[in-house]
Design a protein around this motif. Structure first.
Motif, PDB file in Angstrom:
ATOM      1  N   LYS A  20       0.852  -1.198   0.000  1.00  0.00           N
ATOM      2  CA  LYS A  20       0.000   0.000   0.000  1.00  0.00           C
ATOM      3  C   LYS A  20       0.886   1.247   0.000  1.00  0.00           C
ATOM      4  O   LYS A  20       1.768   1.395   0.843  1.00  0.00           O
ATOM      5  CB  LYS A  20      -0.856  -0.031   1.261  1.00  0.00           C
ATOM      6  N   PRO A  21       0.688   2.141  -0.976  1.00  0.00           N
ATOM      7  CA  PRO A  21       1.540   3.334  -1.019  1.00  0.00           C
ATOM      8  C   PRO A  21       1.196   4.325   0.091  1.00  0.00           C
ATOM      9  O   PRO A  21       0.048   4.420   0.511  1.00  0.00           O
ATOM     10  CB  PRO A  21       1.239   3.943  -2.398  1.00  0.00           C
ATOM     11  N   LYS A  36       9.219   7.362   2.052  1.00  0.00           N
ATOM     12  CA  LYS A  36       7.830   7.051   1.696  1.00  0.00           C
ATOM     13  C   LYS A  36       7.760   6.106   0.488  1.00  0.00           C
ATOM     14  O   LYS A  36       8.637   6.117  -0.383  1.00  0.00           O
ATOM     15  CB  LYS A  36       7.067   8.339   1.340  1.00  0.00           C
ATOM     16  N   THR A  37       6.722   5.288   0.484  1.00  0.00           N
ATOM     17  CA  THR A  37       6.428   4.479  -0.682  1.00  0.00           C
ATOM     18  C   THR A  37       5.463   5.285  -1.546  1.00  0.00           C
ATOM     19  O   THR A  37       4.375   5.650  -1.109  1.00  0.00           O
ATOM     20  CB  THR A  37       5.770   3.144  -0.269  1.00  0.00           C
ATOM     21  N   VAL A  38       5.921   5.583  -2.758  1.00  0.00           N
ATOM     22  CA  VAL A  38       5.183   6.503  -3.622  1.00  0.00           C
ATOM     23  C   VAL A  38       4.688   5.773  -4.873  1.00  0.00           C
ATOM     24  O   VAL A  38       5.432   5.027  -5.504  1.00  0.00           O
ATOM     25  CB  VAL A  38       6.114   7.669  -4.044  1.00  0.00           C
ATOM     26  N   LEU A  39       3.440   6.005  -5.216  1.00  0.00           N
ATOM     27  CA  LEU A  39       2.882   5.440  -6.444  1.00  0.00           C
ATOM     28  C   LEU A  39       2.657   6.577  -7.434  1.00  0.00           C
ATOM     29  O   LEU A  39       1.862   7.479  -7.190  1.00  0.00           O
ATOM     30  CB  LEU A  39       1.559   4.715  -6.133  1.00  0.00           C
ATOM     31  N   LYS A  74      10.674   4.980  -2.091  1.00  0.00           N
ATOM     32  CA  LYS A  74      10.489   3.827  -2.971  1.00  0.00           C
ATOM     33  C   LYS A  74       9.431   4.200  -4.008  1.00  0.00           C
ATOM     34  O   LYS A  74       8.318   4.598  -3.644  1.00  0.00           O
ATOM     35  CB  LYS A  74       9.991   2.627  -2.165  1.00  0.00           C
ATOM     36  N   VAL A  75       9.786   4.056  -5.279  1.00  0.00           N
ATOM     37  CA  VAL A  75       8.871   4.513  -6.329  1.00  0.00           C
ATOM     38  C   VAL A  75       8.262   3.348  -7.115  1.00  0.00           C
ATOM     39  O   VAL A  75       8.976   2.494  -7.639  1.00  0.00           O
ATOM     40  CB  VAL A  75       9.597   5.465  -7.317  1.00  0.00           C
ATOM     41  N   SER A 127      -5.207   5.444   0.031  1.00  0.00           N
ATOM     42  CA  SER A 127      -3.918   6.124   0.217  1.00  0.00           C
ATOM     43  C   SER A 127      -4.084   7.566  -0.240  1.00  0.00           C
ATOM     44  O   SER A 127      -4.858   7.844  -1.157  1.00  0.00           O
ATOM     45  CB  SER A 127      -2.831   5.466  -0.636  1.00  0.00           C
ATOM     46  N   ALA A 128      -3.326   8.462   0.396  1.00  0.00           N
ATOM     47  CA  ALA A 128      -3.501   9.884   0.107  1.00  0.00           C
ATOM     48  C   ALA A 128      -3.003  10.274  -1.277  1.00  0.00           C
ATOM     49  O   ALA A 128      -1.943   9.834  -1.719  1.00  0.00           O
ATOM     50  CB  ALA A 128      -2.775  10.710   1.162  1.00  0.00           C
TER      51      ALA A 128
END
Ligand SMILES: [Zn+2]
Length: 225
Positions: free
Chosen positions: A107-108, A185-188, A214-215, A142-143
């Motif tokens: 989950k991002p 942050k884990t970014v989508l 993390k992208v 997720s935001a």
């Protein structure tokens, strides 16, 4: 009942095939939706889309919902969003994209649409990637953020340029506005169609500069060359 009544007065038709829609269908008939050629990218390590970024930027995983060139259906849906401003269909595609992502990826923390230059966004009235991201954000819980990553350079349309020229043309056109908000942050990252991946790579390179980010990259469609 009301829907059926309204359909009889104002017939709605599928944006892809033109067939009359039944009450539970919106914008696109179920047959056209189900015939969209999905990619298997989420199940394939080092898939075609991820390979676009090799040697350029660091992407944890990359995926596209469908193959662009093989399908009139997905082309019509993207066109309907991008050029006819059908945001409802954009959010719906976003929700469809989210379901498989949820099964395969973590989950991002944040969902970032590929930014348009403010001038271009003003002209179009919206950012199509943001509309898609709205649907994804709702589904993944997720935001969505449109401020941490911005586009600072508006460049000309790239259709007539070679892949190599495109890479040069998009370097340094994005900017992270607040690194601390993206750290660890884990970014989508979301876009509509990925072709050469050059614009996306330019965007990722900015995120790669932030410590611990993390992208993940996802698009509606992948147009292989
Ligand atoms: Zn149809």
């Amino acid at each position: 009942m009301l829907c059926e009544f309204l359909d009889s007065i104002f017939p709605r038709s599928c944006v892809v095939c033109g067939a009359a829609l039944i009450p539970k269908e919106e914008d696109c008939c179920l047959q056209c939706l189900s015939s969209i050629p999905r990619t298997d990218f989420l199940k394939v390590v080092d898939n075609e889309l991820e390979r676009l970024f090799w040697g350029k930027v660091e992407v944890e995983s990359g995926s596209a919902f469908a193959h662009f060139s093989k399908s009139a259906g997905i082309r019509s849906l993207v066109h309907e969003l991008k050029y006819r401003g059908n945001k409802r269909i954009g959010r719906r595609i976003g929700r469809m994209m989210a379901a498989p992502l949820q099964r395969h990826w973590p989950k991002p923390d944040l969902i970032l649409p590929l930014p348009l230059h403010p001038k271009k966004q003003k002209k179009r009235g919206f950012n199509q990637a943001e509309i898609l991201a709205e649907g994804i954000s709702k589904e993944l819980d997720s935001a969505l953020n449109t401020e941490l990553l911005i586009r600072t350079v508006a460049n000309e349309t790239q259709t007539n340029k070679s892949a190599e020229e495109r890479v040069e043309n998009v370097e340094g056109i994005f900017q992270v506005t607040q690194s601390s908000a993206l750290e660890n942050k884990t970014v989508l990252l979301i876009d509509d169609v990925i072709t050469t991946g050059a614009t996306m790579a330019s965007c990722v390179s900015e995120l790669n500069k932030v410590a611990g980010t993390k992208v993940y990259v996802a698009a509606v469609a992948f147009a292989s060359q």
